[in-house]
Scaffold this active site. Structure first.
Site, PDB file in Angstrom:
ATOM      1  N   LYS A  78      24.074  51.123  39.823  1.00  0.00           N
ATOM      2  CA  LYS A  78      22.768  51.788  39.782  1.00  0.00           C
ATOM      3  C   LYS A  78      21.647  50.768  39.898  1.00  0.00           C
ATOM      4  CE  LYS A  78      22.277  51.872  34.738  1.00  0.00           C
ATOM      5  NZ  LYS A  78      22.039  52.718  33.573  1.00  0.00           N
ATOM      6  N   HIS A 104      39.794  27.968  48.346  1.00  0.00           N
ATOM      7  CA  HIS A 104      40.757  27.376  49.269  1.00  0.00           C
ATOM      8  C   HIS A 104      40.985  28.328  50.440  1.00  0.00           C
ATOM      9  CE1 HIS A 104      41.731  24.408  46.191  1.00  0.00           C
ATOM     10  NE2 HIS A 104      41.707  25.413  45.326  1.00  0.00           N
ATOM     11  N   ASN A 107      27.296  31.666  26.587  1.00  0.00           N
ATOM     12  CA  ASN A 107      28.137  31.991  25.453  1.00  0.00           C
ATOM     13  C   ASN A 107      29.488  31.266  25.540  1.00  0.00           C
ATOM     14  OD1 ASN A 107      28.965  33.365  23.077  1.00  0.00           O
ATOM     15  ND2 ASN A 107      27.753  35.141  23.683  1.00  0.00           N
ATOM     16  N   LYS A 140      30.416  39.410  46.618  1.00  0.00           N
ATOM     17  CA  LYS A 140      29.302  39.579  47.562  1.00  0.00           C
ATOM     18  C   LYS A 140      27.992  39.483  46.800  1.00  0.00           C
ATOM     19  CE  LYS A 140      31.947  42.516  50.632  1.00  0.00           C
ATOM     20  NZ  LYS A 140      32.161  43.821  51.192  1.00  0.00           N
TER      21      LYS A 140
END
Length: 186
Positions: free
Chosen positions: A184, A118, A88, A167
C-alpha cells in the site's frame, strides 16, 4: 592488468573473478575488520560502539546513531551511515558493493543488507558481483528483512518483517513478502 585497487573496482560495480590476482585482499580485509567487530560487539557503551564502527567504516558516526550489537560487516569502508539512524540487534551488512543509509532510518533486528552476489552459472559462481544498496531518509526496514544487491529503498518506505527485497521500492510505500511486493501507499 587492472591497476585500480580491488575495493575501488568493487565499489565501481566491477565483477571480480576468484582468479583476480588481488582477490586474496578481500579475505585479508574481512579478517582484519573482524578484530574490530569482536571489540565493538563486546562493548556495552554506546559511544564506544560508535567509535569502533567509525573505525570500521572509515568515517565518523554521528552521536545520534545508535547500534545494538552484535552487528556483522564484511568490509566496512563501503558503508555510509547518516544521522539519527537506529540499527537493532544481529544485522548483517555485506558492503563490498556499497551500502548507503540516509538520515532517520530504522533497521530492525536480523536485517541483512547484501550488496554483493554471485553469477548463476556454475562456471562463474565464485565471481563476486557488487551492486550498491541505498536506503533513503526515514525508511523502516522490518525484522528479518533481506535487501538484495542493487536495491534502493525509497524515502519514508516500510519493508515488512521477513521480506526479501529484490527490486527498488518506491517512496512512501509498504512492501512485503518473498519476493517483496507492493502492499500500500502511506
Amino acid at each position: 592488468m587492472n591497476t585500480k585497487d580491488i575495493f575501488e573496482r568493487l565499489r565501481n560495480g566491477e565483477i571480480i573473478s576468484p582468479h583476480d590476482p588481488n582477490a586474496y585482499q578481500l579475505m585479508e580485509s574481512s579478517f582484519a575488520i573482524k578484530k574490530l567487530l569482536v571489540q565493538m560487539n563486546n562493548s556495552t557503551e554506546p559511544e564506544e560502539i560508535r567509535n569502533f564502527l567509525s573505525q570500521i567504516i572509515g568515517s565518523e558516526i554521528d552521536k545520534t546513531v545508535n547500534i545494538f550489537t552484535p552487528l556483522h560487516i564484511n568490509y566496512g569502508k563501503h558503508t555510509k551511515i547518516g544521522k539519527n539512524v537506529f540499527i537493532n540487534f544481529d544485522c548483517v551488512f555485506l558492503d563490498l558493493g556499497g551500502i548507503t543509509i540516509e538520515d532517520n532510518v530504522l533497521i530492525a533486528p536480523k536485517v541483512s543488507l547484501l550488496s554483493e552476489g554471485h553469477p548463476i552459472s556454475s562456471e562463474d559462481r565464485h565471481s563476486l558481483i557488487p551492486k550498491a544498496i541505498h536506503i533513503k531518509k526515514n525508511a523502516w526496514v522490518g525484522a528479518g528483512a533481506t535487501i538484495l544487491p542493487g536495491v534502493t529503498i525509497g524515502e519514508n518506505s516500510v519493508i515488512a518483517a521477513g521480506a526479501v527485497v529484490s527490486k527498488d521500492v518506491a517512496p512512501n510505500t509498504v512492501v512485503g513478502g518473498v519476493p517483496a511486493k507492493f502492499i500500500k501507499n502511506i
